[in-house]
Design a protein around this motif. Structure first.
Motif, PDB file in Angstrom:
ATOM      1  N   VAL A  46       0.779  -1.159  -0.155  1.00  0.00           N
ATOM      2  CA  VAL A  46      -0.046   0.015   0.010  1.00  0.00           C
ATOM      3  C   VAL A  46       1.012   1.188   0.132  1.00  0.00           C
ATOM      4  O   VAL A  46       1.906   1.347   0.679  1.00  0.00           O
ATOM      5  CB  VAL A  46      -0.882  -0.062   1.312  1.00  0.00           C
ATOM      6  CG1 VAL A  46      -2.020  -1.131   1.092  1.00  0.00           C
ATOM      7  CG2 VAL A  46      -0.426  -0.030   2.400  1.00  0.00           C
ATOM      8  N   VAL A  47       0.511   2.260  -0.500  1.00  0.00           N
ATOM      9  CA  VAL A  47       1.201   3.356  -0.683  1.00  0.00           C
ATOM     10  C   VAL A  47       0.982   4.330   0.597  1.00  0.00           C
ATOM     11  O   VAL A  47      -0.382   4.380   1.116  1.00  0.00           O
ATOM     12  CB  VAL A  47       0.701   4.305  -1.919  1.00  0.00           C
ATOM     13  CG1 VAL A  47       1.224   5.915  -1.810  1.00  0.00           C
ATOM     14  CG2 VAL A  47       0.944   3.775  -3.193  1.00  0.00           C
ATOM     15  N   ALA A  48       1.999   4.622   1.225  1.00  0.00           N
ATOM     16  CA  ALA A  48       1.942   5.049   2.722  1.00  0.00           C
ATOM     17  C   ALA A  48       2.130   6.635   2.897  1.00  0.00           C
ATOM     18  O   ALA A  48       1.975   7.077   4.009  1.00  0.00           O
ATOM     19  CB  ALA A  48       3.147   4.515   3.514  1.00  0.00           C
ATOM     20  N   GLY A  49       2.182   7.410   1.760  1.00  0.00           N
ATOM     21  CA  GLY A  49       2.633   8.878   1.840  1.00  0.00           C
ATOM     22  C   GLY A  49       2.601   9.416   0.329  1.00  0.00           C
ATOM     23  O   GLY A  49       2.493   8.610  -0.817  1.00  0.00           O
ATOM     24  N   PRO A  50       2.608  10.455   0.183  1.00  0.00           N
ATOM     25  CA  PRO A  50       2.713  11.173  -1.026  1.00  0.00           C
ATOM     26  C   PRO A  50       3.961  10.717  -1.823  1.00  0.00           C
ATOM     27  O   PRO A  50       4.842  10.794  -1.200  1.00  0.00           O
ATOM     28  CB  PRO A  50       2.720  12.740  -0.871  1.00  0.00           C
ATOM     29  CG  PRO A  50       3.073  13.015   0.623  1.00  0.00           C
ATOM     30  CD  PRO A  50       2.718  11.529   1.469  1.00  0.00           C
ATOM     31  N   ALA A  51       3.423  10.944  -3.334  1.00  0.00           N
ATOM     32  CA  ALA A  51       4.790  10.559  -4.123  1.00  0.00           C
ATOM     33  C   ALA A  51       5.760  11.778  -4.249  1.00  0.00           C
ATOM     34  O   ALA A  51       5.178  12.963  -4.083  1.00  0.00           O
ATOM     35  CB  ALA A  51       4.409  10.194  -5.418  1.00  0.00           C
ATOM     36  N   GLU A  56      12.388  12.661 -13.746  1.00  0.00           N
ATOM     37  CA  GLU A  56      11.848  11.102 -14.276  1.00  0.00           C
ATOM     38  C   GLU A  56      11.698  10.506 -13.028  1.00  0.00           C
ATOM     39  O   GLU A  56      11.326   9.363 -12.920  1.00  0.00           O
ATOM     40  CB  GLU A  56      12.734  10.602 -15.404  1.00  0.00           C
ATOM     41  CG  GLU A  56      12.574  11.447 -16.748  1.00  0.00           C
ATOM     42  CD  GLU A  56      13.675  10.559 -17.509  1.00  0.00           C
ATOM     43  OE1 GLU A  56      14.422  10.032 -17.393  1.00  0.00           O
ATOM     44  OE2 GLU A  56      12.958  10.576 -18.743  1.00  0.00           O
ATOM     45  N   ALA A  57      12.338  11.102 -11.951  1.00  0.00           N
ATOM     46  CA  ALA A  57      12.554   9.934 -10.723  1.00  0.00           C
ATOM     47  C   ALA A  57      11.363  10.305  -9.843  1.00  0.00           C
ATOM     48  O   ALA A  57      10.922  11.348  -9.418  1.00  0.00           O
ATOM     49  CB  ALA A  57      13.688  10.279  -9.845  1.00  0.00           C
ATOM     50  N   VAL A  58      10.756   9.197  -9.350  1.00  0.00           N
ATOM     51  CA  VAL A  58       9.529   9.256  -8.365  1.00  0.00           C
ATOM     52  C   VAL A  58       9.718   8.395  -7.219  1.00  0.00           C
ATOM     53  O   VAL A  58       9.839   7.101  -7.261  1.00  0.00           O
ATOM     54  CB  VAL A  58       7.936   9.017  -9.104  1.00  0.00           C
ATOM     55  CG1 VAL A  58       6.949   8.970  -8.152  1.00  0.00           C
ATOM     56  CG2 VAL A  58       7.941   9.833 -10.467  1.00  0.00           C
ATOM     57  N   ALA A  59       9.788   8.996  -5.963  1.00  0.00           N
ATOM     58  CA  ALA A  59       9.807   8.142  -4.847  1.00  0.00           C
ATOM     59  C   ALA A  59       8.611   7.984  -4.425  1.00  0.00           C
ATOM     60  O   ALA A  59       8.000   9.092  -3.908  1.00  0.00           O
ATOM     61  CB  ALA A  59      10.811   8.728  -3.818  1.00  0.00           C
ATOM     62  N   VAL A  60       8.215   6.949  -3.785  1.00  0.00           N
ATOM     63  CA  VAL A  60       7.058   6.530  -3.303  1.00  0.00           C
ATOM     64  C   VAL A  60       7.036   5.674  -1.836  1.00  0.00           C
ATOM     65  O   VAL A  60       7.584   4.540  -1.849  1.00  0.00           O
ATOM     66  CB  VAL A  60       5.943   5.617  -4.205  1.00  0.00           C
ATOM     67  CG1 VAL A  60       4.731   5.235  -3.592  1.00  0.00           C
ATOM     68  CG2 VAL A  60       5.820   6.297  -5.546  1.00  0.00           C
ATOM     69  N   PRO A  61       6.637   6.313  -0.728  1.00  0.00           N
ATOM     70  CA  PRO A  61       6.754   5.428   0.305  1.00  0.00           C
ATOM     71  C   PRO A  61       5.684   4.443   0.579  1.00  0.00           C
ATOM     72  O   PRO A  61       4.339   4.811   0.030  1.00  0.00           O
ATOM     73  CB  PRO A  61       6.659   6.639   1.513  1.00  0.00           C
ATOM     74  CG  PRO A  61       5.817   7.959   0.694  1.00  0.00           C
ATOM     75  CD  PRO A  61       6.299   7.854  -0.554  1.00  0.00           C
ATOM     76  N   VAL A  62       6.079   3.319   0.881  1.00  0.00           N
ATOM     77  CA  VAL A  62       5.190   2.142   0.976  1.00  0.00           C
ATOM     78  C   VAL A  62       5.130   1.407   1.998  1.00  0.00           C
ATOM     79  O   VAL A  62       6.136   1.508   2.855  1.00  0.00           O
ATOM     80  CB  VAL A  62       5.125   1.256  -0.424  1.00  0.00           C
ATOM     81  CG1 VAL A  62       5.029   1.974  -1.488  1.00  0.00           C
ATOM     82  CG2 VAL A  62       6.653   0.524  -0.141  1.00  0.00           C
ATOM     83  N   ILE A  78      10.721   2.127   0.234  1.00  0.00           N
ATOM     84  CA  ILE A  78      10.546   3.309  -0.774  1.00  0.00           C
ATOM     85  C   ILE A  78      10.701   2.579  -1.968  1.00  0.00           C
ATOM     86  O   ILE A  78      11.720   1.812  -2.088  1.00  0.00           O
ATOM     87  CB  ILE A  78      11.572   4.261  -0.497  1.00  0.00           C
ATOM     88  CG1 ILE A  78      11.682   5.182   0.917  1.00  0.00           C
ATOM     89  CG2 ILE A  78      11.654   5.195  -1.620  1.00  0.00           C
ATOM     90  CD1 ILE A  78      10.294   5.849   0.865  1.00  0.00           C
ATOM     91  N   ASP A  79       9.872   2.770  -2.958  1.00  0.00           N
ATOM     92  CA  ASP A  79       9.741   2.539  -4.335  1.00  0.00           C
ATOM     93  C   ASP A  79      10.212   3.524  -5.036  1.00  0.00           C
ATOM     94  O   ASP A  79       9.647   4.654  -5.077  1.00  0.00           O
ATOM     95  CB  ASP A  79       8.450   1.876  -4.758  1.00  0.00           C
ATOM     96  CG  ASP A  79       8.009   0.584  -4.261  1.00  0.00           C
ATOM     97  OD1 ASP A  79       8.808   0.088  -3.201  1.00  0.00           O
ATOM     98  OD2 ASP A  79       7.030   0.070  -4.448  1.00  0.00           O
ATOM     99  N   LEU A  80      11.425   3.445  -5.902  1.00  0.00           N
ATOM    100  CA  LEU A  80      12.075   4.659  -6.803  1.00  0.00           C
ATOM    101  C   LEU A  80      11.769   4.070  -8.112  1.00  0.00           C
ATOM    102  O   LEU A  80      12.104   3.228  -8.454  1.00  0.00           O
ATOM    103  CB  LEU A  80      13.503   4.551  -6.444  1.00  0.00           C
ATOM    104  CG  LEU A  80      14.218   5.712  -7.310  1.00  0.00           C
ATOM    105  CD1 LEU A  80      13.502   7.317  -6.833  1.00  0.00           C
ATOM    106  CD2 LEU A  80      15.678   5.751  -6.904  1.00  0.00           C
ATOM    107  N   LEU A  81      10.912   4.790  -8.531  1.00  0.00           N
ATOM    108  CA  LEU A  81      10.536   4.806  -9.945  1.00  0.00           C
ATOM    109  C   LEU A  81      10.929   5.555 -10.865  1.00  0.00           C
ATOM    110  O   LEU A  81      11.041   6.818 -10.732  1.00  0.00           O
ATOM    111  CB  LEU A  81       8.939   4.590 -10.132  1.00  0.00           C
ATOM    112  CG  LEU A  81       8.221   4.161  -8.978  1.00  0.00           C
ATOM    113  CD1 LEU A  81       6.607   4.187  -9.252  1.00  0.00           C
ATOM    114  CD2 LEU A  81       8.353   2.581  -9.019  1.00  0.00           C
ATOM    115  N   THR A  82      11.429   5.221 -12.167  1.00  0.00           N
ATOM    116  CA  THR A  82      11.767   6.036 -13.411  1.00  0.00           C
ATOM    117  C   THR A  82      10.624   6.118 -14.199  1.00  0.00           C
ATOM    118  O   THR A  82      10.022   4.828 -14.746  1.00  0.00           O
ATOM    119  CB  THR A  82      13.179   5.548 -13.918  1.00  0.00           C
ATOM    120  OG1 THR A  82      14.247   5.374 -13.130  1.00  0.00           O
ATOM    121  CG2 THR A  82      13.461   6.673 -14.999  1.00  0.00           C
ATOM    122  N   VAL A  83      10.100   7.189 -14.569  1.00  0.00           N
ATOM    123  CA  VAL A  83       8.839   7.298 -15.468  1.00  0.00           C
ATOM    124  C   VAL A  83       9.060   8.384 -16.544  1.00  0.00           C
ATOM    125  O   VAL A  83       9.599   9.317 -16.632  1.00  0.00           O
ATOM    126  CB  VAL A  83       7.900   7.955 -14.521  1.00  0.00           C
ATOM    127  CG1 VAL A  83       6.354   8.111 -15.365  1.00  0.00           C
ATOM    128  CG2 VAL A  83       7.147   7.134 -12.956  1.00  0.00           C
TER     129      VAL A  83
END
Length: 108
Positions: A46-51, A56-62, A78-83
């Motif tokens: 589950v996403v635990a906070g704001p992205a 191009e880098a997006v860090a998502v707390p999970v 932390i999921d680190l995505l390149t978009v």
């Protein structure tokens, strides 16, 4: 899966049966399916906070969890995505307890 580019590259950390690089939609689908099988269908992320976005880098707390007869897992990450062009092209994962995650998934 629609959020991933066809040639997505997923870097799964650790020293467990799922660790390593997984390529393309098929590879990522097989990885996630294997995780669901290994966790008896209980794996949940589950996403635990704001992205947080930086180009191009997006860090998502999970927060991710799973339960089996002989083990449980519940930890932050932390999921680190390149978009690029609206699609995820690369995924790098970080967990608060890498060794605990390895134990849950089963060491190589």
């Amino acid at each position: 899966m629609a959020q991933f580019s066809d040639d997505v590259l997923w870097h799964q950390p650790g020293a467990n049966q799922f660790s390593g690089d997984h390529h393309g939609i098929g590879g990522v689908g097989a990885l996630l399916g294997g995780m669901m099988d290994a966790s008896a269908g209980s794996f949940e992320l589950v996403v635990a906070g704001p992205a947080m976005v930086n180009g191009e880098a997006v860090a998502v707390p999970v927060r991710f969890t799973g339960n089996r007869a002989d083990a449980t897992m519940d930890m932050a990450g932390i999921d680190l995505l390149t978009v690029r062009d609206g699609k995820i092209v690369e995924v790098r994962l970080f967990s608060e307890d890498g060794h605990g995650e390895d134990l849950f998934w089963g060491l190589k």
